[in-house]
Enzyme design. Structure first.
Site, short mmCIF file in Angstrom:
data_model
loop_
_atom_site.label_atom_id
_atom_site.label_comp_id
_atom_site.label_asym_id
_atom_site.label_seq_id
_atom_site.Cartn_x
_atom_site.Cartn_y
_atom_site.Cartn_z
N HIS A 68 -3.77 8.27 4.91
CA HIS A 68 -3.47 6.83 4.82
C HIS A 68 -4.67 6.01 5.32
CE1 HIS A 68 -0.12 3.61 4.98
NE2 HIS A 68 -1.30 3.06 4.75
N HIS A 70 -7.57 2.83 4.23
CA HIS A 70 -8.04 1.74 3.35
C HIS A 70 -9.56 1.70 3.41
CE1 HIS A 70 -3.96 0.03 2.84
NE2 HIS A 70 -3.77 0.49 4.06
N LEU A 71 -10.21 2.05 2.29
CA LEU A 71 -11.69 2.05 2.27
C LEU A 71 -12.26 0.74 1.74
CD1 LEU A 71 -12.38 5.72 1.09
CD2 LEU A 71 -12.60 4.80 3.40
N ARG A 72 -11.41 -0.10 1.15
CA ARG A 72 -11.76 -1.47 0.74
C ARG A 72 -12.78 -1.57 -0.39
NH1 ARG A 72 -7.27 -3.13 3.09
NH2 ARG A 72 -7.40 -3.67 5.26
N ASP A 160 1.00 0.52 -1.47
CA ASP A 160 0.88 0.28 -0.02
C ASP A 160 0.31 -1.10 0.31
OD1 ASP A 160 0.94 0.82 2.75
OD2 ASP A 160 -1.22 1.12 2.68
N HIS A 187 5.51 1.97 1.21
CA HIS A 187 5.45 1.00 2.31
C HIS A 187 6.83 0.33 2.31
CE1 HIS A 187 3.42 -2.62 4.31
NE2 HIS A 187 4.62 -3.05 4.00
N ASP A 313 -3.47 4.74 9.01
CA ASP A 313 -3.40 3.41 8.37
C ASP A 313 -4.64 2.60 8.74
OD1 ASP A 313 -2.63 1.27 6.84
OD2 ASP A 313 -0.89 0.73 8.05
#
Ligand code: DOR
Length: 433
Positions: A68, A70-72, A160, A187, A313
């Protein structure tokens, strides 16, 4: 077998004298380990010319997997990129991450998936797996092209950051996911019940005068997902479990044989909503910090196996985005560089889990859920290893993070141990020494 993207060429390394813990096989012994040309070998002596890493007093674990993250990238390079996010992963001891699809544009079609995989192949320091959206634009109105996403290489589906509210649409998504045996990550947030909420609904939201996001908004969707999983036979994974009642629902469903799984995050274990007393936006995430009774339920769920996954996360946000009034700040905190130390402090030192059980939730369990050929030290497996020094206290200093973002509530915390080496396909990608 799903394809992992990384820019790391295979290497060889001999790891000497560590405590090898391989939860997949039940192995737990002091021994040497050879990785040759990127693959775990059954040879236990060092061939000449192969670099040696001393691991005496340390744990030699299968490379940690965070499902989980977030690499953006694309679209959020002020917060993180695949290069910076995977540097942070390596520094935290993680050899594989699952990238969430709430990028800009969102990963709701094969083109964005191809772009992410290409960027990872050029710049990633650890293995990057990608997930695709459940719905077009993550809008919850129309199914994403699930077959095309699967062909493009996604290992899971999720909206998510958002939650599909339409139960009929979610049912159809699960019907499609089941055709490909894709895991659907949810989510869990009912938008009516949580409308306007920026923190947990309870004593502290009343005292602080902030709108509440009650646990029932999570529980309602967890219950929906259990029913839909039973109906469709599809596998559903509950992301960032935060509510005591959701833990109970998952426990009861598992006892009935429902194909449901769940994950817990360090912040929900370490902190409660009381931390928001000073309106500090570093304590704002979704789902929100809850109460001690919820923490206790999460610990119990981890101990009895209801919750089989630990993850971060990791949700980077730039300082200028977070340094606003609490209600206006984005939800999310970074986590890759602090989670291992926090899990050790809370779960091992806290007497909740032993090392093999905790490491299973960070290695073979996510590998099995996602269908990855990783998470084990069995000969022939990819040579991903994390060496952990459990007796190396350190202090969190966000200024030193490899992540581009600093939004952590754990700055200044003393943590008991950390990864000293992160090894991907036999190449050392992080070395503390
Ligand atoms: O706190 C969160 N931040 N929770 C989410 O589900 C999304 C994430 C983000 O993308 O920033």
């Amino acid at each position: 077998m799903p394809y992992a993207s990384s820019a790391i060429p295979p290497g060889s390394v001999f790891i000497k004298g560590g405590r090898i813990i391989d939860p997949a096989s039940g192995r737990d012994e002091v021994a040497d380990l050879l990785i040759e040309n990127g693959i775990i070998s059954n040879v236990t002596s060092a061939p000449s010319g192969v670099p040696v890493v001393g691991a005496q007093g340390r744990i030699v674990s299968p490379g940690l997997i965070d499902m989980h993250v977030h690499l953006r990238e694309p679209g959020g390079s002020q917060k993180e990129t695949i290069a910076s996010g995977t540097r942070a992963a390596a520094a935290g001891g993680f050899t594989s991450v699952l990238a969430m699809p709430n990028t800009t544009p969102v990963a709701d079609g094969p083109n964005t998936i191809a772009l992410m995989r290409q960027r990872a192949a050029e710049t990633a320091r650890v293995n990057v797996y990608v997930s695709g959206c459940i719905t077009v634009g993550m809008k919850g109105e129309q199914l994403a092209p699930i077959g095309s996403l699967y062909k493009a290489g996604v290992v899971a589906l999720t909206d998510d950051g958002h939650c599909v509210q339409n139960n009929e649409l979610m049912r159809r998504a699960l019907d499609y996911a089941r055709m490909f045996d894709l895991l659907t990550l949810d989510h869990c947030q009912d938008y009516e019940l949580s409308a306007g909420g920026v923190m947990h609904e309870g004593y502290w939201s009343t005292v602080l005068g902030l709108p509440g996001w009650p646990r029932i908004a999570e529980d309602m969707i967890v219950a929906r997902n259990i029913l839909l999983s039973e109906l469709t036979g599809a596998r559903v994974h509950v992301q960032h479990l935060s509510s005591k009642d959701s833990v109970r629902l998952v426990r009861e469903a598992k006892a009935r044989g429902v194909r449901i799984s769940a994950e817990a995050m360090p912040h929900h274990l370490a902190l409660t909503d009381a931390a928001i007393e000073g309106y500090d936006t570093r304590f704002k995430m979704n789902p929100p910090l809850r109460e001690k009774i919820d923490q206790d339920a999460l610990f119990a769920g981890l101990a009895d196996g209801t919750i089989e996954i630990l993850a971060s996360d990791h949700a980077p946000h730039a300082s200028y985005e977070k340094e606003v009034e609490f209600a206006d700040a984005p939800f999310g905190i970074v986590g890759l560089e602090t989670e291992l130390g926090l899990f050790q402090k809370l779960l091992i030192d806290g007497g909740v889990l032993d090392w093999p059980t905790m490491l299973a939730k960070l290695t073979i369990n996510p590998a099995r859920l996602l269908g990855l050929d990783r998470g084990t030290l069995a000969p022939g497996a990819p040579g991903d290893v994390t060496i952990i020094d459990p007796a190396l206290p350190w202090q969190v200093d966000s200024a030193k993070f490899d992540s581009l973002s600093r939004n952590t509530p754990f700055d200044g915390w003393e943590l008991p141990g950390r990864a000293t080496h992160t090894i991907v396909s036999g190449s050392v990608v992080w070395n503390l020494e």
